[in-house]
Design a protein around this motif. Structure first.
Motif, PDB file in Angstrom:
ATOM      1  N   ARG A 130      -8.773   1.795   5.972  1.00  0.00           N
ATOM      2  CA  ARG A 130      -8.090   0.628   6.553  1.00  0.00           C
ATOM      3  C   ARG A 130      -8.085   0.701   8.079  1.00  0.00           C
ATOM      4  O   ARG A 130      -8.133  -0.320   8.758  1.00  0.00           O
ATOM      5  N   LEU A 155       0.622   9.682  -3.739  1.00  0.00           N
ATOM      6  CA  LEU A 155       0.377   8.716  -4.813  1.00  0.00           C
ATOM      7  C   LEU A 155       1.648   8.506  -5.622  1.00  0.00           C
ATOM      8  O   LEU A 155       2.379   9.456  -5.912  1.00  0.00           O
ATOM      9  N   ASN A 194      -0.052   4.388  -2.367  1.00  0.00           N
ATOM     10  CA  ASN A 194      -1.338   5.080  -2.265  1.00  0.00           C
ATOM     11  C   ASN A 194      -1.664   5.220  -0.777  1.00  0.00           C
ATOM     12  O   ASN A 194      -2.152   4.296  -0.144  1.00  0.00           O
ATOM     13  N   GLN A 195      -1.360   6.403  -0.220  1.00  0.00           N
ATOM     14  CA  GLN A 195      -1.522   6.618   1.219  1.00  0.00           C
ATOM     15  C   GLN A 195      -2.389   7.855   1.464  1.00  0.00           C
ATOM     16  O   GLN A 195      -2.123   8.916   0.914  1.00  0.00           O
ATOM     17  N   GLN A 231      -6.656   4.371   1.466  1.00  0.00           N
ATOM     18  CA  GLN A 231      -6.237   4.607   0.090  1.00  0.00           C
ATOM     19  C   GLN A 231      -7.344   5.321  -0.671  1.00  0.00           C
ATOM     20  O   GLN A 231      -8.533   5.139  -0.370  1.00  0.00           O
ATOM     21  N   ARG A 268      -2.661  -1.471  -7.972  1.00  0.00           N
ATOM     22  CA  ARG A 268      -3.195  -2.145  -6.799  1.00  0.00           C
ATOM     23  C   ARG A 268      -2.855  -3.628  -6.927  1.00  0.00           C
ATOM     24  O   ARG A 268      -2.577  -4.086  -8.031  1.00  0.00           O
ATOM     25  N   ARG A 307      -9.394   5.317  -3.841  1.00  0.00           N
ATOM     26  CA  ARG A 307      -9.690   4.293  -4.853  1.00  0.00           C
ATOM     27  C   ARG A 307     -10.779   4.751  -5.817  1.00  0.00           C
ATOM     28  O   ARG A 307     -11.568   5.642  -5.504  1.00  0.00           O
ATOM     29  N   ASP A 322      -6.154   2.005  -9.746  1.00  0.00           N
ATOM     30  CA  ASP A 322      -7.069   3.103  -9.463  1.00  0.00           C
ATOM     31  C   ASP A 322      -6.688   4.278 -10.351  1.00  0.00           C
ATOM     32  O   ASP A 322      -5.506   4.556 -10.564  1.00  0.00           O
ATOM     33  N   ILE A 324      -2.469  13.162   1.131  1.00  0.00           N
ATOM     34  CA  ILE A 324      -2.426  12.029   0.211  1.00  0.00           C
ATOM     35  C   ILE A 324      -1.068  11.974  -0.485  1.00  0.00           C
ATOM     36  O   ILE A 324      -0.488  13.019  -0.814  1.00  0.00           O
ATOM     37  N   PHE A 372       0.809  -1.215   0.000  1.00  0.00           N
ATOM     38  CA  PHE A 372       0.000   0.000   0.000  1.00  0.00           C
ATOM     39  C   PHE A 372       0.848   1.274   0.000  1.00  0.00           C
ATOM     40  O   PHE A 372       0.313   2.358   0.138  1.00  0.00           O
TER      41      PHE A 372
END
Length: 209
Positions: free
Chosen positions: A95, A114, A9-10, A74, A142, A76, A148, A112, A6
């Motif tokens: 999550r 990415l 994408n945080q 994430q 992903r 999405r 995404d 964010i 992951f």
């Protein structure tokens, strides 16, 4: 599955719950619900961010309106078929979630990161007031071969930098998720108010392969 999966994408979001749980879908008996959160901007306005929450993370029968929560997850996307077209639908897949005290202040209320690949030629333009803008559609991989597709918007020097990018380019972006209302024409006489979500980019790096 390790957290390294992951890393590309945080998202961290903290804000006030402003709606009820709305059922979205279920996967192998696990229900997922949309929950909207209001996140303040520095400009005294706010963004309404949709969260995708599992019934195993929060009690979906409970009323959280007015509560402050902090989530990590994430950003999405999925394509929803409507009016004979595919519409890109975006939400924060949660999550972890924490219900916070009323006076809690997060260090990352809207953050964010990415790491992905450009899948459409960036569009550079200037507003009537001369502000430079560039739109990027970023594909973020992903697990299990999925991706995404995240719309990003750059400003000023970042916009000029993004104008030189080509399809397939590998970039990393940092910023915040923003919501924006717009009018969608549904008939010659009627318009429908909709909300678009995108990443407002504050930092941008091109990764040489």
């Amino acid at each position: 599955m390790t957290d390294k999966v992951f890393d590309n994408n945080q998202v961290s979001i903290a804000g006030e719950v402003v709606g009820d749980f709305i059922f979205s879908h279920d996967v192998f008996g696990e229900g997922f619900y949309i929950l909207e959160v209001s996140v303040n901007r520095l400009s005294n306005s706010y963004d309404i961010i949709p969260l995708m929450v599992s019934e195993r993370l929060m009690d979906i029968k409970k009323d959280y309106k007015g509560k402050n929560i902090e989530v990590t997850g994430q950003f999405r996307s999925y394509n929803r078929h409507e009016d004979n077209k595919n519409r890109l639908v975006l939400s924060v897949f949660v999550r972890e979630v924490t219900v916070c005290d009323e006076d809690y202040e997060s260090s990352k209320p809207n953050y964010i990161f990415l790491d992905g690949y450009i899948c459409k030629q960036p569009i550079y333009r200037k507003t009537p007031l001369g502000r430079e803008i560039a739109d990027i559609l970023l594909a973020v991989n992903r697990p299990y071969g999925k991706s995404d597709y995240i719309p990003c918007i750059c400003w000023g020097r970042n916009a000029r930098f993004a104008e030189s990018f080509t399809v397939g380019g590998h970039i990393q972006v940092w910023g915040r998720i923003q919501s924006r209302e717009y009018q969608k024409k549904v008939t010659d006489a009627d318009f429908e108010k909709r909300v678009a979500y995108e990443v407002s980019v504050s930092k941008l790096e091109y990764i040489e392969e």
